[in-house]
Structures are given as C-alpha cells and as structure tokens.
Motif scaffolding. Structure first.
Motif, short mmCIF file in Angstrom:
data_model
loop_
_atom_site.label_atom_id
_atom_site.label_comp_id
_atom_site.label_asym_id
_atom_site.label_seq_id
_atom_site.Cartn_x
_atom_site.Cartn_y
_atom_site.Cartn_z
N SER A 180 -58.29 -19.88 19.01
CA SER A 180 -58.00 -19.53 20.41
C SER A 180 -59.28 -19.50 21.23
CB SER A 180 -57.27 -18.19 20.50
OG SER A 180 -58.15 -17.13 20.22
N ASN A 212 -60.18 -23.06 22.03
CA ASN A 212 -59.30 -23.58 23.08
C ASN A 212 -59.71 -23.07 24.45
OD1 ASN A 212 -57.76 -25.07 21.33
ND2 ASN A 212 -56.19 -23.49 21.06
N ARG A 262 -60.76 -25.49 27.53
CA ARG A 262 -59.81 -25.47 28.63
C ARG A 262 -60.56 -25.52 29.96
NH1 ARG A 262 -56.70 -20.31 28.38
NH2 ARG A 262 -56.69 -20.87 26.20
#
Length: 158
Positions: A121, A124, A128
């Motif tokens: 996470s 990511n 992002r």
C-alpha cells in the motif's frame, strides 16, 4: 441471669459469628473475582494494540520490526485486519526517533502477511499521482480556453 438475657446473649453471638463469616466470604469472593478478572483480561486481549509489558506477560516469544512514524496509523489498520498482538515503542535515543513494533512470535506468519500488504500500500501511494497536481493542471487548461468561459452576470441579465 434470666432467660431473656440468655437469649439475647446467644442471639448477639450468632450475629457476630455470622458477620465475621460474611465478611470473610465476601473478601474471599472478591479476591477470587479479581483473579478471574485479571486472567480473563489477559486472555480476552488476544489481539490488537497492547503495551510491551502486556505482550511480554503472555509468555510467548516477542519479535520486533522498525517502522517510520508516518506509517504507524496505516500499519495499525493492517494489524487489526490480521488480528495481530502488537506494541509500538518510540526509541528517542536517535534523531529522528525510531519506532519499533513488537509482536508475538506465533503471529509471525500473520505479521509477515500484514507487513507485506502494508508495504504494497505504501508503494501504491508513492506511485499514485497527486490529486492536487491534476487539479492545478486542469485549472490551467481551463484558463487557456478563453472562448469557452461563461460569465454569470451576463447570463443572469438575459
């Protein structure tokens, strides 16, 4: 001593004996309840955030991993999801301070899965694109379209 005084004396002795018995019984019951509550407290607190002392009291091996301050809240979400017993301790001997996450050794597989998901996470989030950056780009693109801009005052007058 008449019969009335004798009855009163025996009644008084029974009351005193019963009171002593009741006080001892209540005291013993209270001690037993306290012991059960403490043992149940240790047993019920089988997952989640705990103090290092509570984690060590469970007589299981404890391991630790270092984590950054910014990711503590995110890590707690994954630890709760996997039902991990953990404790977070701040090490202020260094600048900036380190944060250590202690967990029980039997939870090692669950901890590895949670930490793997937590790391994914974080990656990511880094990859992002920023929503604010996209918004600024769209504002600039909209500002360049001068012919398409509508004026509210002119539309209200019609």
């Amino acid at each position: 001593m008449n019969v009335q005084e004798e009855v009163e004396q025996k009644t008084f002795n029974i009351v005193v004996s019963t009171t002593k018995l009741t006080a001892r019984t209540i005291l013993n019951a209270g001690r037993t309840a306290l012991r059960e509550y403490q043992s149940k407290l240790l047993a019920d607190k089988s997952s989640g955030k705990q103090s290092v002392r509570m984690l060590l009291r469970q007589n299981r091996g404890v391991s630790s991993v270092e984590i950054s301050k910014t990711g503590i809240r995110d890590f707690e979400r994954y630890a709760k999801k996997y039902g991990i017993d953990y404790a977070i301790q701040k090490d202020t001997s260094e600048v900036p301070p380190r944060y250590l996450v202690f967990f029980k050794a039997p939870d090692a597989d669950a901890f590895n899965a949670a930490f793997k998901e937590y790391s994914a996470s974080l990656l990511n989030k880094v990859n992002r694109p920023s929503v604010l950056e996209k918004l600024h780009e769209l504002v600039q693109v909209a500002a360049e379209l001068t012919g398409k801009v509508r004026h509210k005052e002119q539309e209200r007058g019609l």
